[in-house]
Design a protein around this motif. Structure first.
Motif, short mmCIF file in Angstrom:
data_model
loop_
_atom_site.label_atom_id
_atom_site.label_comp_id
_atom_site.label_asym_id
_atom_site.label_seq_id
_atom_site.Cartn_x
_atom_site.Cartn_y
_atom_site.Cartn_z
N ILE A 1 0.83 -1.21 0.00
CA ILE A 1 0.00 0.00 0.00
C ILE A 1 0.87 1.26 0.00
N LYS A 2 1.93 1.25 0.80
CA LYS A 2 2.84 2.41 0.82
C LYS A 2 3.46 2.63 -0.54
N ASP A 3 3.90 1.56 -1.19
CA ASP A 3 4.51 1.67 -2.52
C ASP A 3 3.49 2.17 -3.53
N TYR A 4 2.26 1.72 -3.39
CA TYR A 4 1.21 2.17 -4.30
C TYR A 4 1.02 3.68 -4.20
N PHE A 5 0.90 4.20 -3.00
CA PHE A 5 0.69 5.63 -2.84
C PHE A 5 1.92 6.44 -3.25
N ALA A 6 3.09 5.84 -3.15
CA ALA A 6 4.32 6.54 -3.54
C ALA A 6 4.43 6.68 -5.05
N LYS A 7 3.83 5.74 -5.79
CA LYS A 7 4.07 5.70 -7.24
C LYS A 7 2.83 5.91 -8.10
N ALA A 8 1.66 5.64 -7.58
CA ALA A 8 0.45 5.70 -8.40
C ALA A 8 0.03 7.13 -8.69
N SER A 9 -0.55 7.33 -9.87
CA SER A 9 -1.12 8.62 -10.23
C SER A 9 -2.61 8.56 -9.90
N LEU A 10 -3.03 9.27 -8.86
CA LEU A 10 -4.41 9.21 -8.39
C LEU A 10 -5.24 10.25 -9.14
N THR A 11 -5.58 9.92 -10.36
CA THR A 11 -6.30 10.84 -11.23
C THR A 11 -7.75 11.00 -10.78
N ARG A 12 -8.25 12.22 -10.88
CA ARG A 12 -9.65 12.49 -10.57
C ARG A 12 -10.45 12.41 -11.87
N PHE A 13 -11.31 11.41 -12.00
CA PHE A 13 -12.11 11.22 -13.21
C PHE A 13 -13.46 11.92 -13.13
N THR A 14 -14.01 12.02 -11.92
CA THR A 14 -15.25 12.74 -11.69
C THR A 14 -15.12 13.46 -10.35
N GLU A 15 -16.14 14.22 -10.00
CA GLU A 15 -16.09 14.91 -8.71
C GLU A 15 -16.19 13.94 -7.54
N ARG A 16 -16.57 12.69 -7.81
CA ARG A 16 -16.70 11.70 -6.76
C ARG A 16 -15.46 10.80 -6.62
N THR A 17 -14.51 10.94 -7.51
CA THR A 17 -13.31 10.10 -7.43
C THR A 17 -12.50 10.47 -6.19
N VAL A 18 -12.16 9.48 -5.39
CA VAL A 18 -11.37 9.70 -4.18
C VAL A 18 -9.88 9.66 -4.58
N THR A 19 -9.18 10.75 -4.32
CA THR A 19 -7.77 10.84 -4.71
C THR A 19 -6.84 11.11 -3.54
N SER A 20 -7.38 11.37 -2.38
CA SER A 20 -6.56 11.63 -1.20
C SER A 20 -6.07 10.31 -0.60
N PRO A 21 -4.76 10.12 -0.43
CA PRO A 21 -4.26 8.90 0.21
C PRO A 21 -4.87 8.67 1.58
N LYS A 22 -5.07 9.73 2.35
CA LYS A 22 -5.67 9.58 3.67
C LYS A 22 -7.10 9.05 3.57
N ASP A 23 -7.88 9.64 2.65
CA ASP A 23 -9.26 9.20 2.47
C ASP A 23 -9.31 7.77 1.94
N LEU A 24 -8.39 7.44 1.05
CA LEU A 24 -8.36 6.08 0.52
C LEU A 24 -7.99 5.07 1.61
N ARG A 25 -7.06 5.44 2.46
CA ARG A 25 -6.71 4.55 3.57
C ARG A 25 -7.92 4.31 4.48
N ASN A 26 -8.69 5.36 4.73
CA ASN A 26 -9.91 5.20 5.53
C ASN A 26 -10.91 4.27 4.84
N LEU A 27 -11.00 4.40 3.52
CA LEU A 27 -11.87 3.52 2.75
C LEU A 27 -11.39 2.08 2.82
N PHE A 28 -10.06 1.89 2.74
CA PHE A 28 -9.52 0.53 2.81
C PHE A 28 -9.85 -0.12 4.15
N ALA A 29 -9.78 0.67 5.21
CA ALA A 29 -10.11 0.13 6.53
C ALA A 29 -11.58 -0.31 6.59
N LYS A 30 -12.44 0.47 5.98
CA LYS A 30 -13.86 0.11 5.95
C LYS A 30 -14.09 -1.13 5.09
#
Length: 270
Positions: free
Chosen positions: A160-189
């Motif tokens: 997961i750390k490597d993913y956030f270090a290298k991935a391009s978190l493109t925003r495709f719509t206004e609902r696309t989650v691109t924040s690593p912090k928000d994504l980590r919270n989503l992963f926990a859920k």
């Protein structure tokens, strides 16, 4: 298209093979035909090296040349078919995906994590139209899909750390989650709920839900999903009606994989 760094290469590493494969991978939906200069630019190869790769691939029947333009030939499909047939996915996955499709009426797919994308390895379609269609070999950015969220959520922390270090978190719509912090919270859920969903994240009008597929050691090797149009069903109803069906299919696929451990090893991102 980035190439492996010299420092990362082992003594047995064949740079010539890497270059040839990078040329094949350079062609896609947005670049079905290219001139030599375009191939060199996409692959970060010198024009001389790109020319030698292309000419070799033309001789082998994998690339065609028309005037100054190059394009792939159907022979490249042999690589994908070799994988599908050798991994026996028709027996291991397709019957259960078809059962999901028949019960829900929506398309169902199995995908793996490939670098920063989800890569579809099995798919059963429906007659219902959807904005973004998928087939075996389709790739989508992991962070914007239910399949990707599931597979990332159950990865080891270093992945997961490597993913956030290298991935391009493109925003495709206004609902696309691109924040690593928000994504980590989503992963926990996702880990807590055992499924992931996506609504209007990759494109508007698409809703999907996915569940994980584990190997015998409870390591995630794939995920399966259902996707459909938001005009047909709400996210809440999709979760209520489809998650139990997907969980049952995931369990059945896991049982099938236990009988064929080499498939789990192939699907794994390790």
């Amino acid at each position: 298209m980035a190439r492996a760094k010299t420092s990362d290469k082992e003594p047995e590493y064949l740079s010539t093979l890497e270059r040839g494969l990078s040329v094949l991978r350079a062609f896609d939906q947005s670049r079905p035909e290219m001139q030599l200069s375009e191939v060199a630019a996409v692959t970060n190869l010198s024009p001389a090296v790109a020319r030698r790769c292309l000419n070799t691939l033309v001789k082998l029947g994998y690339v065609a040349k028309h005037g100054r333009r190059f394009l792939l030939r159907p022979e490249v499909l042999a690589f994908g078919w070799s994988y599908i047939s050798s991994m026996n996915l028709e027996t291991v996955a397709l019957p259960f995906l078809q059962a999901v499709r028949d019960e829900t009426g929506d398309s169902s797919s199995m995908a793996v994590l490939s670098a920063h994308d989800v890569l579809y390895v099995a798919h059963v379609s429906t007659m219902r139209p959807i904005r973004l269609s998928a087939n075996v070999g389709t790739r989508f950015p992991a962070h914007a899909t239910s399949l990707g969220k599931v597979m990332l959520a159950f990865q080891p922390e270093e992945v997961i750390k490597d993913y956030f270090a290298k991935a391009s978190l493109t925003r495709f719509t206004e609902r696309t989650v691109t924040s690593p912090k928000d994504l980590r919270n989503l992963f926990a859920k996702v880990r807590e709920d055992g499924y992931a969903s996506a609504l209007d994240e990759l494109d508007y009008g698409i809703v999907s839900v996915a569940t994980p597929v584990f190997d015998r050691e409870r390591r995630i090797v794939a995920a399966i999903n259902c996707s459909t149009s938001t005009t047909r069903i709400s996210l809440e109803e999709l979760i209520r009606a489809h998650v139990p069906v997907l969980r049952r299919a995931s369990s059945e696929i896991q049982t099938a994989l236990a009988r064929h451990p080499y498939i789990s090893r192939s699907l794994s991102s390790d």
